[in-house]
Design a protein around this motif. Structure first.
Motif, PDB file in Angstrom:
ATOM      1  N   LYS A   1      42.675  45.610  41.255  1.00  0.00           N
ATOM      2  CA  LYS A   1      41.271  45.434  40.920  1.00  0.00           C
ATOM      3  C   LYS A   1      40.624  44.562  41.997  1.00  0.00           C
ATOM      4  CE  LYS A   1      39.660  46.830  37.671  1.00  0.00           C
ATOM      5  NZ  LYS A   1      39.052  48.091  37.313  1.00  0.00           N
TER       6      LYS A   1
ATOM      7  N   GLU B   1      37.170  41.556  34.252  1.00  0.00           N
ATOM      8  CA  GLU B   1      38.424  42.163  34.707  1.00  0.00           C
ATOM      9  C   GLU B   1      39.647  41.469  34.117  1.00  0.00           C
ATOM     10  OE1 GLU B   1      38.629  44.965  35.921  1.00  0.00           O
ATOM     11  OE2 GLU B   1      36.776  45.340  37.002  1.00  0.00           O
TER      12      GLU B   1
ATOM     13  N   ASP C   1      32.832  39.047  37.921  1.00  0.00           N
ATOM     14  CA  ASP C   1      33.796  40.151  37.928  1.00  0.00           C
ATOM     15  C   ASP C   1      35.109  39.705  37.297  1.00  0.00           C
ATOM     16  OD1 ASP C   1      32.033  41.818  39.273  1.00  0.00           O
ATOM     17  OD2 ASP C   1      33.018  41.605  41.213  1.00  0.00           O
TER      18      ASP C   1
ATOM     19  N   THR D   1      48.669  43.668  36.908  1.00  0.00           N
ATOM     20  CA  THR D   1      47.362  43.801  37.546  1.00  0.00           C
ATOM     21  C   THR D   1      47.286  42.775  38.658  1.00  0.00           C
ATOM     22  OG1 THR D   1      46.290  44.555  35.512  1.00  0.00           O
ATOM     23  CG2 THR D   1      44.860  43.637  37.218  1.00  0.00           C
TER      24      THR D   1
END
Length: 160
Positions: free
Chosen positions: A87, A98, A94, A114
């Motif tokens: 990401k 996220e 953000d 992630t």
């Protein structure tokens, strides 16, 4: 082989997206750019256009493939044999959203990590939505999107 997935709507693909893709391609053996088939957001470019633009913009990267996906990202990641979701982050705002998605993905699939890549300063202000706003009023898109994306956006918004 370590496979990473970089998901998004890419409506349109921006130079910021491409920066993240190139950097991910240097970190992982294989990167799949996963283009959302359907999304809660309204897309301006259709799926075929978004796929075409990404394939053209990443054609020089041998370890990058572009594929459509629908449903849960972790299910797509498992299907593709990916152990990492990439990401990109531009700002603290953000990170907030996220992080929630990353934690949910971790709950759904403990084996998939992630990884956040920070936007480079050059692209920290570039988002697909702001690029669309510039395109709608006929502004210059140079340096914001690949040339093919600029052409499609200009044609698309000229029709409106």
């Amino acid at each position: 082989m370590q496979v990473a997935i970089y998901p998004g709507t890419f409506d349109p693909v921006t130079n910021g997206h491409l920066d993240i893709i190139k950097r991910a391609a240097n970190l992982f053996e294989s990167v799949i750019v996963a283009v959302a088939v359907s999304t809660p957001k309204r897309t301006y470019l259709n799926l075929a256009e978004r796929l075409e633009l990404l394939k053209a913009a990443t054609s020089h990267l041998a370890n990058v493939n572009v594929k459509p996906f629908s449903g849960l990202m972790v299910n797509f990641a498992r299907k593709e044999g990916a152990s990492v979701i990439i990401k990109g982050l531009r700002a603290v705002s953000d990170f907030e959203s996220e992080m929630q998605v990353a934690l949910m993905n971790k709950k759904l699939a403990e084996d998939i990590e992630t990884i956040f890549l920070m936007a480079t300063t050059e692209y920290s202000f570039v988002s697909a939505s702001i690029v669309r706003q510039v395109a709608i009023v006929g502004g210059c898109l140079e340096g914001l999107v690949p040339p093919e994306a600029a052409e499609i956006l200009q044609r698309h918004f000229r029709r409106r």
